[in-house]
Motif scaffolding. Structure first.
Motif, PDB file in Angstrom:
ATOM      1  N   PHE A  35      10.830   4.070  -3.218  1.00 27.72           N
ATOM      2  CA  PHE A  35       9.679   3.552  -2.491  1.00 27.72           C
ATOM      3  C   PHE A  35       9.184   4.607  -1.504  1.00 27.72           C
ATOM      4  O   PHE A  35       9.967   5.403  -0.981  1.00 27.72           O
ATOM      5  N   GLN A  37       7.245   4.386   2.124  1.00 23.60           N
ATOM      6  CA  GLN A  37       6.777   3.471   3.155  1.00 23.60           C
ATOM      7  C   GLN A  37       5.628   4.125   3.911  1.00 23.60           C
ATOM      8  O   GLN A  37       5.803   5.195   4.514  1.00 23.60           O
ATOM      9  N   GLY A  41       3.737   0.396   7.293  1.00 27.77           N
ATOM     10  CA  GLY A  41       4.992  -0.290   7.034  1.00 27.77           C
ATOM     11  C   GLY A  41       5.165  -0.854   5.643  1.00 27.77           C
ATOM     12  O   GLY A  41       6.234  -1.373   5.312  1.00 27.77           O
ATOM     13  N   GLN A  42       4.127  -0.791   4.819  1.00 28.21           N
ATOM     14  CA  GLN A  42       4.273  -1.361   3.487  1.00 28.21           C
ATOM     15  C   GLN A  42       5.086  -0.436   2.579  1.00 28.21           C
ATOM     16  O   GLN A  42       4.934   0.780   2.626  1.00 28.21           O
ATOM     17  N   LEU A  43       5.926  -1.025   1.763  1.00 27.85           N
ATOM     18  CA  LEU A  43       6.718  -0.291   0.797  1.00 27.85           C
ATOM     19  C   LEU A  43       5.952  -0.219  -0.518  1.00 27.85           C
ATOM     20  O   LEU A  43       5.676  -1.235  -1.149  1.00 27.85           O
TER      21      LEU A  43
ATOM     22  N   GLN B  37      13.366  -4.977   9.389  1.00 23.45           N
ATOM     23  CA  GLN B  37      13.372  -3.528   9.565  1.00 23.45           C
ATOM     24  C   GLN B  37      12.974  -3.178  10.987  1.00 23.45           C
ATOM     25  O   GLN B  37      11.861  -3.474  11.416  1.00 23.45           O
ATOM     26  N   MET B  88       9.767  -5.414  11.986  1.00 18.38           N
ATOM     27  CA  MET B  88       8.956  -5.682  10.802  1.00 18.38           C
ATOM     28  C   MET B  88       9.802  -6.563   9.879  1.00 18.38           C
ATOM     29  O   MET B  88      10.986  -6.250   9.652  1.00 18.38           O
ATOM     30  N   LEU B  90      10.027  -8.042   6.071  1.00 17.83           N
ATOM     31  CA  LEU B  90       9.521  -7.748   4.734  1.00 17.83           C
ATOM     32  C   LEU B  90      10.035  -8.782   3.741  1.00 17.83           C
ATOM     33  O   LEU B  90      11.208  -9.145   3.757  1.00 17.83           O
ATOM     34  N   PHE B 103       7.197  -5.702  -2.980  1.00 18.82           N
ATOM     35  CA  PHE B 103       7.212  -6.094  -1.577  1.00 18.82           C
ATOM     36  C   PHE B 103       5.831  -6.493  -1.083  1.00 18.82           C
ATOM     37  O   PHE B 103       4.811  -5.963  -1.564  1.00 18.82           O
ATOM     38  N   GLY B 104       5.823  -7.402  -0.127  1.00 19.01           N
ATOM     39  CA  GLY B 104       4.606  -7.719   0.591  1.00 19.01           C
ATOM     40  C   GLY B 104       4.306  -6.662   1.639  1.00 19.01           C
ATOM     41  O   GLY B 104       5.055  -5.695   1.803  1.00 19.01           O
ATOM     42  N   GLN B 105       3.199  -6.868   2.361  1.00 20.07           N
ATOM     43  CA  GLN B 105       2.767  -5.883   3.350  1.00 20.07           C
ATOM     44  C   GLN B 105       3.558  -5.973   4.644  1.00 20.07           C
ATOM     45  O   GLN B 105       3.452  -5.086   5.484  1.00 20.07           O
ATOM     46  N   ARG B 108       4.679  -7.854  11.251  1.00 20.55           N
ATOM     47  CA  ARG B 108       5.249  -7.179  12.423  1.00 20.55           C
ATOM     48  C   ARG B 108       5.325  -8.189  13.560  1.00 20.55           C
ATOM     49  O   ARG B 108       4.300  -8.688  14.021  1.00 20.55           O
TER      50      ARG B 108
END
Lengths: 110, 112
Positions: A35, A37, A41-43, B37, B88, B90, B103-105, B108
């Motif tokens: 991944f 990032q 923050g999105q993977l 995270q 964050m 996830l 994964f979603g966005q 936060r």
């Protein structure tokens, strides 16, 4: 549980340079993903690669499952490649758990 | 098109005030995950579901709970958020352990 270590932890490149990121894992796996990032923050999925080699543009990845490592190659790096790269694995005896590696922070400079 | 959707993207809550984060997926995946995270760290698994079967990580604080009312939706409840819960969060899903996860966005969370 499975241990996942990535190296190097930090990497600074000049734009146009090539790099290799490594992911070592302590047990056999049936799933391995890379991944990126992004700064928000999105993977972002790069590769699903439990074994073998794949390429996507300037990126390629190789997993040698029998030796418990995977490599991510970035060629002709661009500033937009900056960010954190994670590998994540599921061990063959680990049920549904997806365990992340320690990450590599990449910065590409002009 | 987004396949794993988290709401809200940003959440501010008061110290000690319960908060719920939500996640939905349109992929009909069996497995769903919640990760926490913190800054400069790797995502840490809190819970995961295989269908209705719930799995709690041993070191997940009791303050964190989860619900999965149906295949598509999953919620993370923080009963009494502390300053240390700012992070964050996830959500992810996949079909089975040997398949690709998405994964979603992320949400936060700020605790004030």
């Amino acid at each position: 549980g499975i241990q996942v270590e990535q190296s190097p932890p930090d990497l600074i490149l000049q734009e146009g340079a090539n790099s290799t990121l490594r992911c070592n894992f302590s047990d056999s796996v049936n799933n391995l993903q890379w991944f990126h990032q992004n700064p928000w923050g999105q993977l972002i999925n790069l590769f699903y690669i439990p074994s073998g080699t794949k390429q996507n543009g300037r990126l390629s990845a190789t997993t040698v499952a029998t030796e418990r490592y995977s490599l991510l190659y970035i060629s002709s790096s661009q500033t937009t490649d900056s960010g954190v790269y994670f590998c994540a694995v599921t061990s063959s005896g680990g049920g549904n758990k997806l365990t992340f590696g320690t990450g590599t922070q990449l910065k590409v400079e002009l | 098109d987004a396949m794993v959707i988290q709401n809200p993207r940003y959440q501010v809550t008061q110290f000690g005030k319960p908060v719920t984060l939500s996640c939905s997926q349109t992929l009909n995946h069996n497995v769903m995950y919640w990760y926490q995270q913190k800054s400069s760290q790797a995502p840490k698994l809190l819970f995961h579901y295989y269908d209705k079967d719930f799995n709690n990580e041993a070191d997940t604080p009791d303050n964190f709970q989860s619900r999965r009312p149906n295949t598509s939706f999953c919620f993370l409840d923080i009963r009494s958020p502390g300053l240390g819960d700012a992070a964050m969060y996830l959500c992810a899903s996949r079909t089975t352990p040997g398949t690709e996860a998405f994964f979603g966005q992320g949400t936060r969370l700020t605790v004030v």
